[in-house]
Design an enzyme around this catalytic site. Structure first.
Site, PDB file in Angstrom:
ATOM      1  N   LYS A 156       6.082  -5.013  -3.191  1.00 48.07           N
ATOM      2  CA  LYS A 156       7.514  -4.859  -2.954  1.00 48.07           C
ATOM      3  C   LYS A 156       7.857  -4.949  -1.476  1.00 48.07           C
ATOM      4  O   LYS A 156       8.843  -5.551  -1.086  1.00 48.07           O
ATOM      5  CB  LYS A 156       7.944  -3.499  -3.513  1.00 48.07           C
ATOM      6  CG  LYS A 156       9.408  -3.181  -3.343  1.00 48.07           C
ATOM      7  CD  LYS A 156      10.221  -3.974  -4.309  1.00 48.07           C
ATOM      8  CE  LYS A 156      11.702  -3.775  -4.159  1.00 48.07           C
ATOM      9  NZ  LYS A 156      12.423  -4.962  -4.652  1.00 48.07           N
ATOM     10  N   CYS A 203       0.848  -1.181   0.000  1.00 49.83           N
ATOM     11  CA  CYS A 203       0.000   0.000   0.000  1.00 49.83           C
ATOM     12  C   CYS A 203       0.893   1.244   0.000  1.00 49.83           C
ATOM     13  O   CYS A 203       1.845   1.324   0.765  1.00 49.83           O
ATOM     14  CB  CYS A 203      -0.938   0.090   1.191  1.00 49.83           C
ATOM     15  SG  CYS A 203      -2.168  -1.203   1.244  1.00 49.83           S
ATOM     16  N   ASN A 246      -2.124   2.436   5.474  1.00 50.99           N
ATOM     17  CA  ASN A 246      -1.262   1.293   5.154  1.00 50.99           C
ATOM     18  C   ASN A 246      -1.040   0.555   6.464  1.00 50.99           C
ATOM     19  O   ASN A 246      -0.631   1.165   7.448  1.00 50.99           O
ATOM     20  CB  ASN A 246       0.063   1.833   4.587  1.00 50.99           C
ATOM     21  CG  ASN A 246       1.104   0.754   4.378  1.00 50.99           C
ATOM     22  OD1 ASN A 246       0.782  -0.416   4.262  1.00 50.99           O
ATOM     23  ND2 ASN A 246       2.354   1.167   4.312  1.00 50.99           N
ATOM     24  N   GLY A 247      -1.331  -0.757   6.494  1.00 50.69           N
ATOM     25  CA  GLY A 247      -1.157  -1.522   7.734  1.00 50.69           C
ATOM     26  C   GLY A 247      -2.418  -2.315   8.030  1.00 50.69           C
ATOM     27  O   GLY A 247      -3.276  -2.476   7.161  1.00 50.69           O
ATOM     28  N   HIS A 269      15.803 -37.679  -3.896  1.00 44.66           N
ATOM     29  CA  HIS A 269      14.932 -38.098  -2.798  1.00 44.66           C
ATOM     30  C   HIS A 269      13.478 -37.693  -3.027  1.00 44.66           C
ATOM     31  O   HIS A 269      12.721 -37.525  -2.081  1.00 44.66           O
ATOM     32  CB  HIS A 269      15.441 -37.513  -1.473  1.00 44.66           C
ATOM     33  CG  HIS A 269      16.822 -37.984  -1.128  1.00 44.66           C
ATOM     34  ND1 HIS A 269      17.123 -39.292  -0.849  1.00 44.66           N
ATOM     35  CD2 HIS A 269      18.003 -37.313  -1.056  1.00 44.66           C
ATOM     36  CE1 HIS A 269      18.417 -39.416  -0.606  1.00 44.66           C
ATOM     37  NE2 HIS A 269      18.975 -38.220  -0.739  1.00 44.66           N
ATOM     38  N   GLU A 313       7.913 -15.644  -9.312  1.00 45.12           N
ATOM     39  CA  GLU A 313       7.374 -14.313  -9.001  1.00 45.12           C
ATOM     40  C   GLU A 313       6.844 -13.580 -10.219  1.00 45.12           C
ATOM     41  O   GLU A 313       5.801 -12.952 -10.153  1.00 45.12           O
ATOM     42  CB  GLU A 313       8.493 -13.422  -8.414  1.00 45.12           C
ATOM     43  CG  GLU A 313       8.770 -13.610  -6.964  1.00 45.12           C
ATOM     44  CD  GLU A 313       9.886 -12.681  -6.504  1.00 45.12           C
ATOM     45  OE1 GLU A 313       9.686 -11.958  -5.531  1.00 45.12           O
ATOM     46  OE2 GLU A 313      10.988 -12.684  -7.115  1.00 45.12           O
ATOM     47  N   TRP A 333      -2.777  -2.788  -1.669  1.00 43.23           N
ATOM     48  CA  TRP A 333      -2.520  -4.229  -1.732  1.00 43.23           C
ATOM     49  C   TRP A 333      -3.448  -4.816  -0.687  1.00 43.23           C
ATOM     50  O   TRP A 333      -3.242  -4.617   0.509  1.00 43.23           O
ATOM     51  CB  TRP A 333      -1.055  -4.525  -1.398  1.00 43.23           C
ATOM     52  CG  TRP A 333      -0.637  -5.939  -1.599  1.00 43.23           C
ATOM     53  CD1 TRP A 333      -0.140  -6.503  -2.738  1.00 43.23           C
ATOM     54  CD2 TRP A 333      -0.629  -6.982  -0.602  1.00 43.23           C
ATOM     55  NE1 TRP A 333       0.154  -7.825  -2.521  1.00 43.23           N
ATOM     56  CE2 TRP A 333      -0.130  -8.140  -1.227  1.00 43.23           C
ATOM     57  CE3 TRP A 333      -1.008  -7.061   0.733  1.00 43.23           C
ATOM     58  CZ2 TRP A 333       0.004  -9.356  -0.553  1.00 43.23           C
ATOM     59  CZ3 TRP A 333      -0.873  -8.266   1.406  1.00 43.23           C
ATOM     60  CH2 TRP A 333      -0.367  -9.396   0.769  1.00 43.23           C
ATOM     61  N   GLU A 385      16.920 -18.988  -5.232  1.00 37.98           N
ATOM     62  CA  GLU A 385      16.634 -17.639  -5.708  1.00 37.98           C
ATOM     63  C   GLU A 385      16.197 -17.658  -7.181  1.00 37.98           C
ATOM     64  O   GLU A 385      15.272 -16.941  -7.572  1.00 37.98           O
ATOM     65  CB  GLU A 385      17.873 -16.748  -5.503  1.00 37.98           C
ATOM     66  CG  GLU A 385      17.779 -15.340  -6.012  1.00 37.98           C
ATOM     67  CD  GLU A 385      16.646 -14.505  -5.399  1.00 37.98           C
ATOM     68  OE1 GLU A 385      15.995 -14.963  -4.459  1.00 37.98           O
ATOM     69  OE2 GLU A 385      16.410 -13.404  -5.921  1.00 37.98           O
ATOM     70  N   ARG A 387       4.287  -0.634  -4.534  1.00 38.08           N
ATOM     71  CA  ARG A 387       3.964  -1.092  -3.181  1.00 38.08           C
ATOM     72  C   ARG A 387       2.640  -1.855  -3.137  1.00 38.08           C
ATOM     73  O   ARG A 387       2.319  -2.488  -2.131  1.00 38.08           O
ATOM     74  CB  ARG A 387       3.865   0.110  -2.229  1.00 38.08           C
ATOM     75  CG  ARG A 387       5.150   0.885  -2.102  1.00 38.08           C
ATOM     76  CD  ARG A 387       4.961   2.045  -1.153  1.00 38.08           C
ATOM     77  NE  ARG A 387       4.787   1.594   0.208  1.00 38.08           N
ATOM     78  CZ  ARG A 387       5.756   1.452   1.090  1.00 38.08           C
ATOM     79  NH1 ARG A 387       6.987   1.725   0.748  1.00 38.08           N
ATOM     80  NH2 ARG A 387       5.503   1.042   2.307  1.00 38.08           N
ATOM     81  N   LYS A 399      12.633 -16.229  -8.487  1.00 37.73           N
ATOM     82  CA  LYS A 399      12.523 -15.189  -9.522  1.00 37.73           C
ATOM     83  C   LYS A 399      11.549 -15.636 -10.611  1.00 37.73           C
ATOM     84  O   LYS A 399      10.697 -14.870 -11.043  1.00 37.73           O
ATOM     85  CB  LYS A 399      13.887 -14.894 -10.169  1.00 37.73           C
ATOM     86  CG  LYS A 399      14.873 -14.098  -9.352  1.00 37.73           C
ATOM     87  CD  LYS A 399      14.611 -12.619  -9.263  1.00 37.73           C
ATOM     88  CE  LYS A 399      13.784 -12.245  -8.099  1.00 37.73           C
ATOM     89  NZ  LYS A 399      14.213 -12.252  -6.771  1.00 37.73           N
TER      90      LYS A 399
HETATM   91  C1  G6P Z   1       8.525  -9.233  -0.741  1.00 40.75           C
HETATM   92  C2  G6P Z   1       9.171  -8.963  -2.083  1.00 40.75           C
HETATM   93  C3  G6P Z   1      10.439  -9.793  -2.226  1.00 40.75           C
HETATM   94  C4  G6P Z   1      11.382  -9.513  -1.063  1.00 40.75           C
HETATM   95  C5  G6P Z   1      10.698  -9.778   0.282  1.00 40.75           C
HETATM   96  C6  G6P Z   1      11.545  -9.291   1.446  1.00 40.75           C
HETATM   97  O1  G6P Z   1       7.996 -10.505  -0.710  1.00 40.75           O
HETATM   98  O2  G6P Z   1       8.263  -9.271  -3.131  1.00 40.75           O
HETATM   99  O3  G6P Z   1      11.088  -9.450  -3.445  1.00 40.75           O
HETATM  100  O4  G6P Z   1      12.506 -10.323  -1.179  1.00 40.75           O
HETATM  101  O5  G6P Z   1       9.462  -9.053   0.341  1.00 40.75           O
HETATM  102  O6  G6P Z   1      11.659  -7.904   1.354  1.00 40.75           O
HETATM  103  P1  G6P Z   1      12.755  -7.036   2.104  1.00 40.75           P
HETATM  104  O7  G6P Z   1      12.415  -5.634   1.752  1.00 40.75           O
HETATM  105  O8  G6P Z   1      12.599  -7.318   3.571  1.00 40.75           O
HETATM  106  O9  G6P Z   1      14.082  -7.472   1.593  1.00 40.75           O
END
Ligand code: G6P
Length: 619
Positions: free
Chosen positions: A614, A2, A100-101, A515, A499, A74, A492, A27, A496
């Site tokens: 984000k 948000c 936001n929250g 396994h 996502e 969001w 990772e 956001r 990616k």
């Molecule tokens: C969200 C984002 C990720 C990020 C994670 C942790 O899920 O989509 O890309 O890695 O938060 O965020 P931070 O700001 O704590 O690294």
């Protein structure tokens, strides 16, 4: 998670709010709205969808409206439709709130307000807050009045004292067309202070276009702004002084600069961002690393018996690399925990335990909660954070900033490589203080200093990587496999791809494949192997053969000059030679590009992937 923006000044508020919301859209982007103080009332315009959808429904002339609030959402409570979009007005129509929250006790408050005859239009927790403020404002005399205090401000304070949970809020009242109130607890809020104008926002990205001077509110603080100035108080009405700070990034850094997406821009920025991250910190001559932010904690860190990295998402994967680095270079036992798990598992924190929170945004609610938990248990808590002045940066005892500039793409890229670089520097410095010779440390520093240039060389293969993505774009299930230092990179790579391309992918330590996951392999299922030079290279060749024998499609990331791997691979990507412990910063680059190209080929909005945000400021 948000985005909030509010404007009070001399210009028309609406275009400034819309521009600010576009900058905050990363956001959250499932619905959006603005409220303007207009003709003695409040005019709310909101819709489901993105800011572009909001722009299409704007049908009110903006002239003369110099105060307004805006929100990009969001969703947490209530589906992302127009009714649930912010701003939320109260039942009297005088108060409007963007939030936001999460208001955790919203249900109890809602039941009480309903029993008092207050009607609700939405399913959101935020409407409970707007109605609560409205109710208290409406019943001010019945509660004994507010003395000399402004009644609107009084009602906001009373309401904020009654709510549990987190908030970053901007609030207006139609009785005060020259007054804007902001407050925060657990969600960020910054007041940009310009020349006769103010921009209140959850993120400096919405402010820098107007001013670079700002105050950063701390938890349970509020700011009251009018055209003559502003003052800050706690939500309990204690006046406090706040310093003006300089916002440390420029507009240029948050613009696309000719790239089609922020994510691609940020991937290509990595040679520069890593150089900045390490700049001035590497002392090759003396084999030392300068980490000013933790200078006072180095003795404690050097004597640490146990280090716990805690983080979420991509930052968690960086933590896993950090665990390998710290054990390898400094011989300090280390482990990495999901922040969301750490806080609920009754962790053992004894003498000599140091907790290191890793977070790009510095606002992730789970990571922040883990920090608080660790502090309560008496641990020394350090932060590895990108956003300067963010909540985690301020809540930790000391820390190391990434210094890579704003990361806008929701899928984290340049933050990951910088987190690993910081962890590498930390491990070298602690190693040096424990048992590494200065020659060995200098050798590592030399290698580390070469990483940015090597990343530059990998980026030149972007077109080749797009062809690999195109050749496999119809595949719905992928595996990513690595061993040792490359195991977190496999995780990772899978994250990616999931996502942004919405392709199902699993990351695994390569040996674990046999396994269970090996049962999935058939019909050209892509398996991405990280087969770079290192002690486990021969083992991973064995794993490649196991997948080949079962009809999998082999995509290999290998070290340049490895001729023998070519015949085993359907697709080969090479990276320059580097010591195994620094390879994650290189081997992750092709995986970032692979995910990016796959998402573009599938027609997805790379910078705003479905359902994600984000900065996740809810637990
Ligand atoms: C969200 C984002 C990720 C990020 C994670 C942790 O899920 O989509 O890309 O890695 O938060 O965020 P931070 O700001 O704590 O690294």
């Amino acid at each position: 998670m948000c985005g909030i923006v509010a404007y009070l000044g001399r210009k028309a508020a609406q275009p400034i709010l819309i521009e600010g919301l576009k900058r905050l859209e990363y956001r959250g982007y499932d619905s959006a709205g603005i409220a303007l103080l207009k003709n003695g009332g409040i005019c709310v315009q909101k819709t489901s969808g993105r800011i572009s959808a909001l722009e299409q429904i704007l049908n009110v002339p903006t002239s003369g409206d110099v105060l307004g609030i805006g929100h990009t959402r969001w969703a947490t409570h209530g589906e992302p439709n127009t009714v649930n979009a912010h701003p939320h007005t109260d039942y009297t129509g005088k108060i409007a709130v963007v939030h936001n929250g999460i208001i955790e006790n919203y249900s109890t408050l809602k039941t009480w307000l309903k029993s008092e005859g207050v009607a609700f239009a939405s399913q959101t927790d935020t409407e409970v807050l707007s109605n609560l403020i409205g109710y208290l404002y409406d019943h001010i005399e019945a509660s004994g009045g507010c003395g000399n205090q402004n009644p609107f401000e009084w009602a906001v304070q009373q309401a904020l004292q009654k709510v549990h949970g987190t908030f970053g809020v901007a609030i207006v009242c139609s009785d005060y067309p020259d007054l804007l109130i902001g407050a925060k607890r657990g969600s960020p809020l910054i007041l940009g202070v310009g020349d006769g104008e103010y921009v209140l926002a959850s993120d400096a990205a919405a402010i820098v276009e107007h001013t670079t001077r700002a105050i950063y509110l701390a938890d349970n603080e509020m700011v009251t702004v009018n055209s003559d100035g502003f003052y800050t108080k706690t939500v309990n009405n204690v006046v406090i002084a706040k310093d003006l700070k300089e916002i440390e990034f420029s507009l240029e850094q948050i613009e696309l600069g000719g790239y089609p997406h922020h994510m691609l821009k940020e991937i290509f920025e990595q040679p520069d961002s890593l150089s900045t991250c390490m700049g001035g910190r590497l002392d090759r001559q003396w084999g030392k690393i300068k980490l000013g932010g933790i200078a006072d904690s180095l003795r404690e860190l050097t004597q640490a018996k146990h280090v716990i990295f805690t983080a979420c998402g991509t930052a968690f994967h960086a933590g896993l690399v950090g665990e390998f680095l710290l054990e390898h270079l400094a011989r300090i036992p280390a482990e990495t925990e999901y922040a969301s798990e750490f806080r609920y598992r009754n962790p053992i924190i004894g003498d000599g335990t140091i907790v290191v929170a890793i977070s790009q945004s510095g606002e992730t609610a789970d990571t922040l909660a883990a920090v608080e938990q660790a502090k309560e248990r008496g641990a020394k808590v350090l932060g590895i954070v990108n956003v300067v002045g963010s909540t985690i940066a301020r809540s930790t005892d000391a820390g190391i900033y990434l210094h890579v500039g704003p990361e806008i793409g929701v899928a984290s890229t340049k933050a990951f490589t910088a987190q690993v670089a910081v962890l590498s520097m930390l491990a070298i410095e602690l190693g040096r203080r424990r048992h590494l010779s200065s020659d060995d440390a200098a050798r590592y520093i030399d290698e580390l200093a070469q990483i940015p240039e090597k990343i530059g060389a990998i980026l030149q293969q972007s077109d080749h990587i797009r062809e690999i993505a195109a050749a496999n774009i119809d595949k719905e299930n992928w595996l990513f496999l690595g061993r040792g230092f490359n195991y977190p990179v496999a995780l990772e790579g899978a994250l990616k791809l999931k996502e942004i391309s919405y392709i199902h992918a699993e990351g695994l330590p390569a040996a674990e494949m046999k396994h269970g996951p090996i049962a999935l392999i058939a019909d050209g299922m892509p398996a991405v192997f990280l087969a770079t030079t290192g002690p486990q290279y021969d083992k991973i060749i064995g794993n490649i053969e196991e997948v080949r024998a079962r009809g999998g499609r082999i995509i290999v990331v290998a070290t340049e000059g490895n001729a023998e791997i070519e015949e085993r691979a359907d697709h080969l990507i090479t990276i320059p030679e580097a010591p195994e412990l620094f390879q994650p910063m290189l081997s992750v680059i092709p995986l970032q590009l692979l995910a990016y190209h796959a998402a573009v080929l599938r027609g997805h909005d790379v910078d705003k992937p479905r359902n994600l945000a984000k900065s996740v400021t809810v637990e």
